[in-house]
Design a protein around this motif. Structure first.
Motif, PDB file in Angstrom:
ATOM      1  N   ARG A  98      14.777   4.939  -2.795  1.00 53.57           N
ATOM      2  CA  ARG A  98      14.389   6.120  -3.574  1.00 53.57           C
ATOM      3  C   ARG A  98      12.984   6.014  -4.163  1.00 53.57           C
ATOM      4  O   ARG A  98      12.627   6.810  -5.028  1.00 53.57           O
ATOM      5  CB  ARG A  98      15.393   6.334  -4.714  1.00 53.57           C
ATOM      6  CG  ARG A  98      16.834   6.516  -4.303  1.00 53.57           C
ATOM      7  CD  ARG A  98      17.100   7.757  -3.480  1.00 53.57           C
ATOM      8  NE  ARG A  98      17.000   8.991  -4.196  1.00 53.57           N
ATOM      9  CZ  ARG A  98      18.013   9.578  -4.829  1.00 53.57           C
ATOM     10  NH1 ARG A  98      19.208   9.045  -4.805  1.00 53.57           N
ATOM     11  NH2 ARG A  98      17.822  10.711  -5.455  1.00 53.57           N
ATOM     12  N   THR A 100       8.622   5.537  -3.809  1.00 52.54           N
ATOM     13  CA  THR A 100       7.414   5.747  -3.031  1.00 52.54           C
ATOM     14  C   THR A 100       6.252   5.287  -3.893  1.00 52.54           C
ATOM     15  O   THR A 100       6.445   4.794  -5.006  1.00 52.54           O
ATOM     16  CB  THR A 100       7.273   7.233  -2.593  1.00 52.54           C
ATOM     17  OG1 THR A 100       6.237   7.330  -1.615  1.00 52.54           O
ATOM     18  CG2 THR A 100       7.000   8.149  -3.768  1.00 52.54           C
ATOM     19  N   TRP A 102       2.427   6.443  -5.500  1.00 57.52           N
ATOM     20  CA  TRP A 102       1.474   7.510  -5.805  1.00 57.52           C
ATOM     21  C   TRP A 102       0.347   6.897  -6.629  1.00 57.52           C
ATOM     22  O   TRP A 102       0.594   6.260  -7.659  1.00 57.52           O
ATOM     23  CB  TRP A 102       2.173   8.634  -6.576  1.00 57.52           C
ATOM     24  CG  TRP A 102       1.254   9.695  -7.062  1.00 57.52           C
ATOM     25  CD1 TRP A 102       0.578  10.610  -6.290  1.00 57.52           C
ATOM     26  CD2 TRP A 102       0.866   9.950  -8.410  1.00 57.52           C
ATOM     27  NE1 TRP A 102      -0.198  11.415  -7.089  1.00 57.52           N
ATOM     28  CE2 TRP A 102      -0.032  11.033  -8.393  1.00 57.52           C
ATOM     29  CE3 TRP A 102       1.202   9.368  -9.625  1.00 57.52           C
ATOM     30  CZ2 TRP A 102      -0.615  11.542  -9.542  1.00 57.52           C
ATOM     31  CZ3 TRP A 102       0.639   9.875 -10.786  1.00 57.52           C
ATOM     32  CH2 TRP A 102      -0.263  10.956 -10.733  1.00 57.52           C
ATOM     33  N   THR A 106       4.273   2.709  -8.372  1.00 60.54           N
ATOM     34  CA  THR A 106       5.606   2.971  -7.844  1.00 60.54           C
ATOM     35  C   THR A 106       6.234   4.115  -8.630  1.00 60.54           C
ATOM     36  O   THR A 106       6.259   4.087  -9.864  1.00 60.54           O
ATOM     37  CB  THR A 106       6.493   1.715  -7.956  1.00 60.54           C
ATOM     38  OG1 THR A 106       5.847   0.644  -7.257  1.00 60.54           O
ATOM     39  CG2 THR A 106       7.868   1.949  -7.366  1.00 60.54           C
ATOM     40  N   ASP A 109      10.680   8.807  -5.225  1.00 52.53           N
ATOM     41  CA  ASP A 109      10.454   9.682  -4.086  1.00 52.53           C
ATOM     42  C   ASP A 109      11.226  10.981  -4.310  1.00 52.53           C
ATOM     43  O   ASP A 109      12.377  10.958  -4.720  1.00 52.53           O
ATOM     44  CB  ASP A 109      10.939   8.987  -2.806  1.00 52.53           C
ATOM     45  CG  ASP A 109      10.481   9.692  -1.548  1.00 52.53           C
ATOM     46  OD1 ASP A 109       9.470  10.398  -1.585  1.00 52.53           O
ATOM     47  OD2 ASP A 109      11.162   9.514  -0.514  1.00 52.53           O
TER      48      ASP A 109
END
Length: 160
Positions: A98, A100, A102, A106, A109
């Motif tokens: 879950r 991702t 950016w 961390t 998502d």
């Protein structure tokens, strides 16, 4: 009948804080924008939590406020009702795939938006939360529909 503070409908957020690059996340509903120029948010942070530890004991001043999507409702109990001091939310989120990245951080998502914050100040309220104010460093809106709201948490029996 609902308690007065449970009859409003606001977005549900998760505040991601970091300790040596490892993320911890909580659920935050006591959140509001407080200034346009500069853009600032107020966030109430519960005492005796990993989020509090990361911001005030570790001195990590960067956080990411994540606007949750309805499809993330299954994470609310784990992120909001379990302490990161006793339970690795990172391991849970990795196991469920879950997460991702950016802007090198961390994050969850599938969130509706990400808002990178810098802690500017705080005040102790005498209650069970410390009121913090943050400056917005950068942000990204991913999707405007499908927002998870406080009323949905009440409807699902997560908040009483």
């Amino acid at each position: 009948m609902k308690r007065p503070w449970n009859i409003i409908d606001v977005p549900v957020y998760s505040l991601a804080t970091y300790e040596e690059g490892r993320v911890n996340m909580n659920i935050a509903t006591y959140v509001t924008p407080i200034s346009l120029k500069p853009k600032q948010y107020a966030v109430a942070v519960y005492y005796n939590t990993k989020t509090y530890h990361n911001l005030f004991e570790r001195g990590e001043k960067i956080a990411v406020l994540q606007v949750l999507h309805r499809e993330q409702i299954d994470l609310v109990r784990s992120l909001g009702k379990k302490s990161g001091l006793k339970f690795s939310k990172l391991e849970l989120l990795e196991r469920k795939d879950r997460l991702t990245e950016w802007n090198g951080l961390t994050v969850l998502d599938g969130a509706c938006a990400y808002i990178e914050l810098m802690l500017d100040g705080y005040t102790d309220t005498g209650g069970d939360h410390r009121l913090c104010w943050f400056s917005v460093r950068r942000f990204k809106t991913i999707q405007e529909s499908g927002l998870l709201t406080f009323s949905k948490l009440v409807e699902e029996g997560i908040i009483l």
